[in-house]
Design a protein around this motif. Structure first.
Motif, mmCIF file in Angstrom:
data_model
loop_
_atom_site.group_PDB
_atom_site.id
_atom_site.type_symbol
_atom_site.label_atom_id
_atom_site.label_comp_id
_atom_site.label_asym_id
_atom_site.label_seq_id
_atom_site.Cartn_x
_atom_site.Cartn_y
_atom_site.Cartn_z
ATOM 1 N N ASP A 164 -65.124 31.741 53.589
ATOM 2 C CA ASP A 164 -64.825 33.026 52.960
ATOM 3 C C ASP A 164 -66.022 33.602 52.214
ATOM 4 N N SER A 165 -66.842 32.741 51.592
ATOM 5 C CA SER A 165 -67.995 33.237 50.839
ATOM 6 C C SER A 165 -69.240 32.464 51.240
ATOM 7 N N ALA A 166 -70.372 33.190 51.233
ATOM 8 C CA ALA A 166 -71.635 32.537 51.587
ATOM 9 C C ALA A 166 -72.051 31.534 50.516
ATOM 10 N N ILE A 167 -71.763 31.894 49.257
ATOM 11 C CA ILE A 167 -72.124 31.024 48.121
ATOM 12 C C ILE A 167 -70.859 30.778 47.317
ATOM 13 N N PRO A 168 -70.428 29.507 47.127
ATOM 14 C CA PRO A 168 -71.074 28.278 47.609
ATOM 15 C C PRO A 168 -70.480 27.727 48.913
ATOM 16 N N LYS A 180 -71.699 7.904 52.558
ATOM 17 C CA LYS A 180 -70.427 7.523 51.956
ATOM 18 C C LYS A 180 -69.372 8.614 52.081
ATOM 19 N N VAL A 181 -69.798 9.851 52.342
ATOM 20 C CA VAL A 181 -68.835 10.925 52.635
ATOM 21 C C VAL A 181 -68.474 10.800 54.114
ATOM 22 N N THR A 182 -67.261 10.364 54.387
ATOM 23 C CA THR A 182 -66.865 10.081 55.785
ATOM 24 C C THR A 182 -66.148 11.246 56.447
ATOM 25 N N ALA A 183 -65.689 12.217 55.681
ATOM 26 C CA ALA A 183 -65.061 13.415 56.241
ATOM 27 C C ALA A 183 -65.090 14.499 55.179
ATOM 28 N N PHE A 184 -65.243 15.768 55.604
ATOM 29 C CA PHE A 184 -65.254 16.866 54.643
ATOM 30 C C PHE A 184 -64.964 18.171 55.383
ATOM 31 N N GLY A 185 -64.562 19.161 54.620
ATOM 32 C CA GLY A 185 -64.355 20.460 55.242
ATOM 33 C C GLY A 185 -63.541 21.414 54.389
ATOM 34 N N LYS A 186 -63.462 22.638 54.875
ATOM 35 C CA LYS A 186 -62.712 23.717 54.222
ATOM 36 C C LYS A 186 -61.239 23.534 54.535
ATOM 37 N N LEU A 187 -60.391 23.660 53.509
ATOM 38 C CA LEU A 187 -58.946 23.547 53.707
ATOM 39 C C LEU A 187 -58.365 24.902 54.112
ATOM 40 N N PRO A 188 -57.450 24.915 55.053
ATOM 41 C CA PRO A 188 -56.801 26.184 55.419
ATOM 42 C C PRO A 188 -55.874 26.655 54.302
ATOM 43 N N ARG A 189 -55.553 27.927 54.329
ATOM 44 C CA ARG A 189 -54.557 28.453 53.395
ATOM 45 C C ARG A 189 -53.231 27.725 53.609
ATOM 46 N N ASN A 226 -52.651 20.411 66.422
ATOM 47 C CA ASN A 226 -53.820 20.370 67.298
ATOM 48 C C ASN A 226 -54.854 21.424 66.920
ATOM 49 N N ASP A 227 -54.373 22.606 66.536
ATOM 50 C CA ASP A 227 -55.309 23.674 66.188
ATOM 51 C C ASP A 227 -54.662 24.602 65.174
ATOM 52 N N ILE A 228 -55.423 25.552 64.683
ATOM 53 C CA ILE A 228 -54.947 26.460 63.640
ATOM 54 C C ILE A 228 -55.674 27.786 63.798
ATOM 55 N N LEU A 229 -55.036 28.882 63.346
ATOM 56 C CA LEU A 229 -55.695 30.181 63.380
ATOM 57 C C LEU A 229 -56.982 30.141 62.561
ATOM 58 N N ALA A 230 -58.059 30.665 63.140
ATOM 59 C CA ALA A 230 -59.353 30.630 62.464
ATOM 60 C C ALA A 230 -59.317 31.354 61.128
ATOM 61 N N THR A 231 -58.556 32.455 61.048
ATOM 62 C CA THR A 231 -58.510 33.235 59.810
ATOM 63 C C THR A 231 -57.826 32.493 58.672
ATOM 64 N N MET A 232 -57.044 31.444 58.995
ATOM 65 C CA MET A 232 -56.427 30.657 57.933
ATOM 66 C C MET A 232 -57.464 29.803 57.205
ATOM 67 N N ILE A 233 -58.608 29.529 57.882
ATOM 68 C CA ILE A 233 -59.674 28.727 57.264
ATOM 69 C C ILE A 233 -60.648 29.631 56.515
ATOM 70 N N GLY A 234 -61.044 30.730 57.131
ATOM 71 C CA GLY A 234 -61.971 31.657 56.489
ATOM 72 C C GLY A 234 -62.149 32.905 57.320
ATOM 73 N N VAL A 235 -62.540 34.008 56.676
ATOM 74 C CA VAL A 235 -62.668 35.284 57.383
ATOM 75 C C VAL A 235 -64.046 35.456 58.027
#
Length: 966
Positions: free
Chosen positions: A854-858, A870-879, A823-832
C-alpha cells in the motif's frame, strides 16, 4: 433480510462539512419568528445565499444517508426541526420516503440520536383535491406546519416533489386555516422558517420555475445534494463561458467521481456491445434536416423526406413521431448519423440475449461466492427500453422475446446443474427451478411513469417491488421459505435518477436516446456497492462481480466518454513533463513532514527530476510510484473497461511458508467478542467533576457579524467581494441560556444523566462565576462536550476485554471448513500497488513477482529487505486476515507477519502495524494500535510479539530483539 447501515468515513466527512459550513443560531435576531413555537430557530445569515450549502457526492455513495443524518445532526446541535425535502420526480421521492421510514434506518440512527425521531409527512398527487365539497389542505401538510418546539424530540420533515411545490395548489385559498388564520399552503410554509434540502440540483436551474418555487417558501437555508449541479453562462460574446453554478463558488464537500472509483466506494464498470459487420457499419443515414413536422434523411447520394407519423422504413417498426424524435426515443438533430442495423428488433434481441447470458454468469458467481459458507449475493438486472407497449402489451415483441430467451437459458442451466452435487450447486438448482415455474409472473417486472395511474393489481405489485420493497428484491426467500425469483427489471429511463438498488449488476440499454446525457447518470443506477443476503455491505475488494453495462454499437465510444467525464470532474490537471505546482501541493498535503525544498532535493538525488525541475526519462512514472496519491487526480486504469470484464488479478499463496504458522492461524480463526466494564455513576460523576472544574471550558460568547468588503483585485482584474466574520462590541457579551435549557442540551450531547451533570454544573457555576448564567452559552456548551468526550476516550475507551467465543470462522486466507489455507487471494486485498522488479525470495508468503503493497515507505522497503536466515517466513497480511474486533465497530488486521527461529525448534511470530514516519497519526490510527496491542496481549503467549513501526529500521530493531530475547 434487513440492510445493515454502517458509519462510512466519506459520509461522516460530508455531515461534518455541513456542520462546519453552518453559521449557527442567531441569538440576537430581530426576526419576529425567533421564538415562534411552530417555526425553526433563526439562523445566522437567514435567507442569504451565502448561507446555502452544496454537498457534491457521486451517484451511489449515499447522498440520502447524508441528508437524513444532517437533519438529525442539525436538530440535536441547534434545535432545527422543520425541514422540507424537494425532489424532481416521484421515483426519487419514493427513495427518500422508503429510506426514512425503513426500520433498519431508524435503528441505525437511533444509536446516535436515541431521543430523536423523524415525523415524515409526504405530499402526494391528488392530496389537494376537494373532498365532500370542501377544499381542505392535506393532513400531511397540517401535521408538518403545526408541529411545534414543545415536542423537542421530534423532527418534522415534509417530502414533496418540485411539480407539486410549483403548482397552483400551493397559492390558492382553502376552506381550512393553518396557524390561526393562514389559508394558503405557501404562506404556512413561509411561516415555519424552513430549512430546505434539494436532491438532484441539476434539475433545478436558478432561472427555472421549480427553483423559484423553492425560493418562494422563503427558506432560511438551502442544502443541495447531488452528483451534478446546474450550469450557468458567465460573460458575453467570445468571452462567454459555461461554469458550474455552486453556492459559495464551490461545493462545501466534494466527493467526485475520480475519488469514488479510486477509493472503491462504487463498483467498477465493464462496458460491452454486440458488433456489426463492416458493411453494416458503412450503411449510414444522415439527418439532412429536421423540423417539428418533417424529417429529411440522406443515404449516399439519395434523400428521403418523412412526415410526422410516417414509418421511417427500417425493420423495427419505427416512425417519425414529430418534434424531432423517433418513436424509438432517438432525439434527432441536423448532421446526426445513425445505423439502421442497430435499430432493428433483431439487433435488440442480440443485446437481450447477451444480457441474459451475462446475468446468469454473474448470478452464479455471486451465488456461490468463494465457498459454500460465504453469504450469497442476489443479482439484479435493469433494462432501459424505448417502447412501453413492447413490454406491457399482452403480445409485446420485447416481452415475448425476453421470456423465450430466458426460458431457453434457464432450462439449459437446469440440465447443467442437475449433474452437479455440491450443496451450493444443488441450492442454485432449486432457485433455477423456481425461476422456471414463475418465469412469466414473478421473475421480471416493469416500472413506467404511466403505471402510477394503473389500477391493475399485477402492475401495482411490480411497481411496489421496484420502488418500495428494496429488501424483498435483495432477499432470496420470503418468511415462509419460498424463493423470491424477481430479478429482471424494465423501465423507460423513469428510474434514471434517484432510484437505485445496490445489487444491480447489469444494465442493458436498448437503443440509444441520441442525447448527450451524463454518462455517469446512465450507469448510476448500478454503481452502489452490493449487500449480501444478511444485509452486510461488501467492500469493493470483496465483491465477486463488477457492473456490466450493455449498449449498442452506435454508442461504442461510451467508455471513453465516461472516463473523460469522470476525469473532467477533477479540476487538477498535472504536467507529465515538468514538476508543477499542483503535483507539489498534492504530495505536501499527504506528507506534511516534507517541505517543497526538501522534496525537490530528494527527487533530484533520486534522478527523477533535473535541476530545472523537468522529469528525466520515466520520471513521471517514478514519482507516481513513490507518491501514489498523485494518481488520485484521474480514475485508475481498469476501473472502467470496454469489451467485457477483465479477470481480477489473484495472488497465489506460498502454502509452505503459511504452514509454518498453521497453529497460529487456527487460533486466529477463533472469534472474540468485546466485554465492556460497567461504569458506575460514582465513576462517571468523578469524570464530570473534572470537566466542570476546568475553568477554561466556561467562556463568554460575543456577537458576530458577517462583513462583506468590495475590493479591486489587481492580480485578476475587476471588482471582487471578500467576506469575513468579525466580532463587534466586545464589551457586551451575549445573554446566556436558561439553566434548565443548557443542562438538557449538554445531556443530549454527552449522553450523561441530567442528575450527574446538574450535581457538578451548579457547583462549578457558583464557585467559578458567582452563578452568572451568561457563561451558559453555545461556546461553553461546545467546550464542555469536547472536553468530556476527550477525557472519556482517554479513560474508558479501553475498558473492555476480549472474550473467546466457542466457534471459528474463515478469514481471507484460512478456510476453517477445509482446515487449510486458501490457494490464492485477490491482489487488492494485499495492497493497491505492485512492483514487478524484485528478486524472488523463497521465504515470501506469496508467489512473486509482483510484490503487493500500500505504501512505498515503509511497506515496500520491508518487502525488498534481505533478512537474516533466522527469519524463515515473512510478508504483507491481507485485509481481514485476522479480524481483531474494534470497540468502535468493525475489525482491524496488522500489516506484516514474521516467523523467527529461536533455536530448539522454537519460533516467534512477530506482527507489525506500520505507519509512515512523520505522516501524523490520526486518532483512529492511535486507537487501532492500542486495540491490536490489547488483543495480542490477551493471547498470553510468548510465541506472539507485536510492534508498531514508523520506519523499516523499527522493524529490523524489533526482529533483532526477538531473536535474542530469552
Amino acid at each position: 433480510m434487513k440492510i445493515l447501515l454502517e458509519e462510512l468515513p466519506h459520509q461522516q466527512e460530508a455531515v461534518k462539512a455541513i456542520d462546519d459550513a453552518f453559521y449557527g443560531i442567531d441569538e440576537n435576531s430581530k426576526n419576529p419568528n425567533k421564538d415562534y413555537t411552530y417555526a425553526n430557530p433563526i439562523i445566522k445569515g437567514c435567507g442569504n445565499e451565502s448561507t446555502n450549502i452544496d454537498i457534491k457526492m457521486e451517484t451511489g455513495t449515499g447522498k440520502t444517508y447524508v441528508g437524513v443524518r444532517a437533519m438529525y445532526e442539525l436538530h440535536q446541535k441547534y434545535g432545527l426541526f422543520k425541514f422540507i425535502i424537494v425532489v424532481p420526480s416521484p421515483a426519487i421521492k419514493e427513495g427518500w420516503k422508503n429510506f426514512i421510514a425503513a426500520d433498519y434506518a431508524k435503528q441505525h440512527f437511533g444509536q446516535y440520536y436515541e431521543n430523536s425521531r423523524i415525523n415524515l409527512n409526504v405530499i402526494n398527487a391528488g392530496d389537494f383535491k376537494a373532498k365532500s365539497g370542501r377544499h381542505n389542505m392535506p393532513a400531511s401538510l397540517l401535521n408538518f406546519v403545526e408541529g411545534n418546539r414543545l415536542n423537542s424530540n421530534t423532527i418534522e420533515v415534509l417530502l414533496i416533489n418540485a411539480g407539486m411545490l410549483n403548482s397552483k395548489s400551493m397559492v390558492k385559498d382553502y376552506d381550512q386555516t393553518l396557524l390561526s388564520g393562514l389559508t394558503r399552503p405557501l404562506d404556512a410554509l413561509q411561516a415555519v422558517c424552513p430549512i430546505i434540502l434539494v436532491d438532484e440540483p441539476h434539475r433545478f436551474p436558478r432561472d427555472k420555475a421549480n427553483y423559484k418555487a423553492i425560493e418562494a417558501t422563503q427558506p432560511q437555508m438551502i442544502i443541495r445534494f447531488g452528483a451534478t449541479f446546474p450550469k450557468i453562462t458567465v460573460g458575453k460574446g467570445k468571452a462567454a463561458k459555461e461554469i458550474t453554478d455552486y453556492y459559495r463558488k464551490k461545493p462545501q464537500y466534494n466527493l467526485n467521481a475520480v475519488r469514488s472509483f479510486n477509493e472503491g466506494l462504487i463498483k467498477g464498470i465493464d462496458i460491452s456491445y454486440p458488433n456489426i459487420t463492416p458493411e453494416q457499419a458503412e450503411d449510414k443515414y444522415v439527418v439532412e434536416s429536421v423540423t417539428v413536422k418533417q424529417l429529411v434523411l440522406k443515404h449516399g447520394t439519395t434523400k428521403r423526406t418523412i412526415n410526422a407519423g410516417d414509418d421511417i422504413g427500417f425493420d423495427g417498426d419505427i416512425t417519425y413521431k414529430g418534434s424531432k424524435v423517433l418513436s424509438s426515443g432517438l432525439e434527432l438533430k441536423k448532421g446526426m448519423a445513425f445505423l439502421p442495423s442497430t435499430m432493428t428488433n433483431s439487433y435488440q434481441e442480440l443485446i437481450i440475449r447477451d444480457a441474459i447470458d451475462k446475468h446468469f454468469e454473474t448470478e452464479w458467481t455471486n451465488f456461490r461466492r468463494e465457498n459454500d459458507y460465504q453469504a450469497k449475493v442476489k443479482t439484479l438486472s435493469l433494462f432501459f427500453i424505448d417502447s412501453i407497449a413492447s413490454y406491457r402489451d399482452e403480445h409485446g415483441w420485447l416481452k415475448e422475446i425476453f421470456e423465450k430467451l430466458l426460458k431457453r437459458k434457464v432450462e439449459g442451466l437446469i440440465r447443467e446443474f442437475t449433474l452437479k452435487k455440491l450443496p451450493r450447486e444443488q441450492e442454485y438448482l432449486s432457485f433455477l427451478r423456481a425461476t422456471l415455474v414463475n418465469l412469466t409472473t414473478d421473475v421480471h417486472a416493469g416500472y413506467f411513469g404511466q403505471d402510477n395511474l394503473s389500477g391493475e393489481e399485477q402492475i401495482k405489485q411490480q411497481v411496489d417491488d421496484i420502488l418500495r420493497n428494496k429488501e424483498k428484491l435483495l432477499s432470496f426467500k420470503d418468511a415462509q421459505g419460498n424463493w423470491l425469483t424477481r430479478r429482471f427489471l424494465f423501465s423507460k429511463w423513469t428510474l434514471r435518477e434517484g432510484w437505485d438498488n445496490p445489487n444491480v449488476f447489469l444494465i442493458a440499454k436498448l437503443r440509444t436516446s441520441g442525447s448527450e446525457n451524463s454518462k455517469i447518470q446512465e450507469v448510476g443506477r448500478g454503481l452502489r456497492l452490493p449487500v449480501d443476503e444478511n444485509g452486510h455491505r461488501l467492500l469493493q475488494e470483496e465483491m465477486p462481480s463488477r457492473l456490466k453495462f450493455l449498449i449498442g454499437y452506435d454508442e461504442r465510444d461510451f467508455a471513453n466518454k465516461l472516463v473523460g467525464e469522470v476525469n473532467a470532474d477533477v479540476e487538477i490537471i498535472l504536467d507529465n513533463e515538468l514538476l508543477d505546482e499542483q503535483t507539489v501541493k498534492i504530495i505536501l498535503k499527504a506528507h506534511p513532514e516534507l517541505s517543497e525544498e526538501l522534496l525537490k532535493e530528494q527527487l533530484g538525488e533520486a534522478g527523477i527530476i533535473s535541476f530545472s525541475g523537468k522529469y528525466r526519462e520515466g520520471g513521471f512514472e517514478k514519482i507516481k510510484s513513490l507518491y501514489p496519491e498523485i494518481e488520485e487526480t484521474q480514475v485508475r486504469p481498469g476501473a472502467i473497461t470496454t469489451g467485457g470484464p477483465t479477470s481480477k488479478m489473484r495472488i497465489k499463496l506460498n502454502k509452505e511458508n503459511w504452514n509454518k504458522m498453521r497453529d497460529l492461524w487456527e487460533r486466529f480463526a477463533n472469534r472474540y467478542m468485546l466485554e465492556f466494564e460497567h461504569i458506575s455513576d460514582d465513576a462517571m460523576q468523578l469524570l464530570v467533576d473534572e470537566v466542570m472544574q476546568n475553568m477554561a471550558n466556561f467562556a463568554l460568547q460575543y456577537p458576530e457579524t458577517v462583513e462583506n468588503e468590495i475590493y479591486y483585485d489587481d492580480g485578476n482584474g475587476g471588482m471582487r467581494l471578500r467576506e469575513r466574520t468579525a466580532t463587534y462590541d466586545s464589551r457586551r457579551p451575549l445573554s446566556g441560556m436558561r439553566y434548565g435549557e443548557f443542562l438538557q442540551k449538554l445531556a443530549r450531547l454527552t449522553k450523561v444523566k441530567v442528575s450527574l451533570l446538574h450535581a457538578s454544573l451548579a457547583i462549578a457555576l457558583k464557585l467559578q462565576h458567582d452563578g452568572d448564567t451568561m457563561y451558559l452559552n453555545e461556546v461553553t456548551l461546545s467546550n464542555l462536550d469536547r472536553d468530556f468526550k476527550q477525557r472519556f476516550e482517554m479513560k474508558y475507551a479501553q475498558s473492555y476485554d476480549y472474550q473467546a467465543l466457542d466457534f471459528q470462522a474463515s478469514t481471507t486466507i484460512f478456510d476453517v471448513q477445509a482446515d487449510d489455507f486458501k490457494n490464492d487471494i485477490l491482489a487488492t486485498m494485499i495492497g493497491v500497488n505492485e512492483d514487478k522488479d524484485v528478486i524472488d525470495d523463497a521465504r515470501q508468503l506469496y508467489e512473486t513477482p509482483p510484490l503487493r503493497f500500500d505504501s512505498a515507505i515503509p511497506e515496500k522497503e520491508l518487502l525488498k529487505r534481505g533478512y537474516e536466515s533466522k527469519v524463515t517466513a515473512f510478508g504483507k497480511l491481507p485485509r481481514k486476515a485476522i479480524q481483531v474486533p474494534k470497540y468502535m465497530g468493525g475489525t482491524t488486521t496488522p500489516d506484516f507477519v514474521y516467523v523467527v527461529e529461536k533455536g530448539d525448534n522454537k519460533h516467534v511470530y512477530l506482527l507489525v502495524e506500520t505507519k509512515a514516519e512523520g505522516s501524523g497519526k490520526r486518532i483512529s490510527d492511535a486507537q487501532i494500535i492500542e486495540i491490536q496491542k490489547k488483543y495480542f496481549g490477551s493471547l498470553e503467549d510468548k510465541q506472539v510479539a507485536y510492534t508498531q513501526a514508523e520506519t523499516a529500521q523499527d522493524v529490523y530493531s524489533k526482529l533483532q530483539g526477538v531473536e535474542h530475547d530469552n
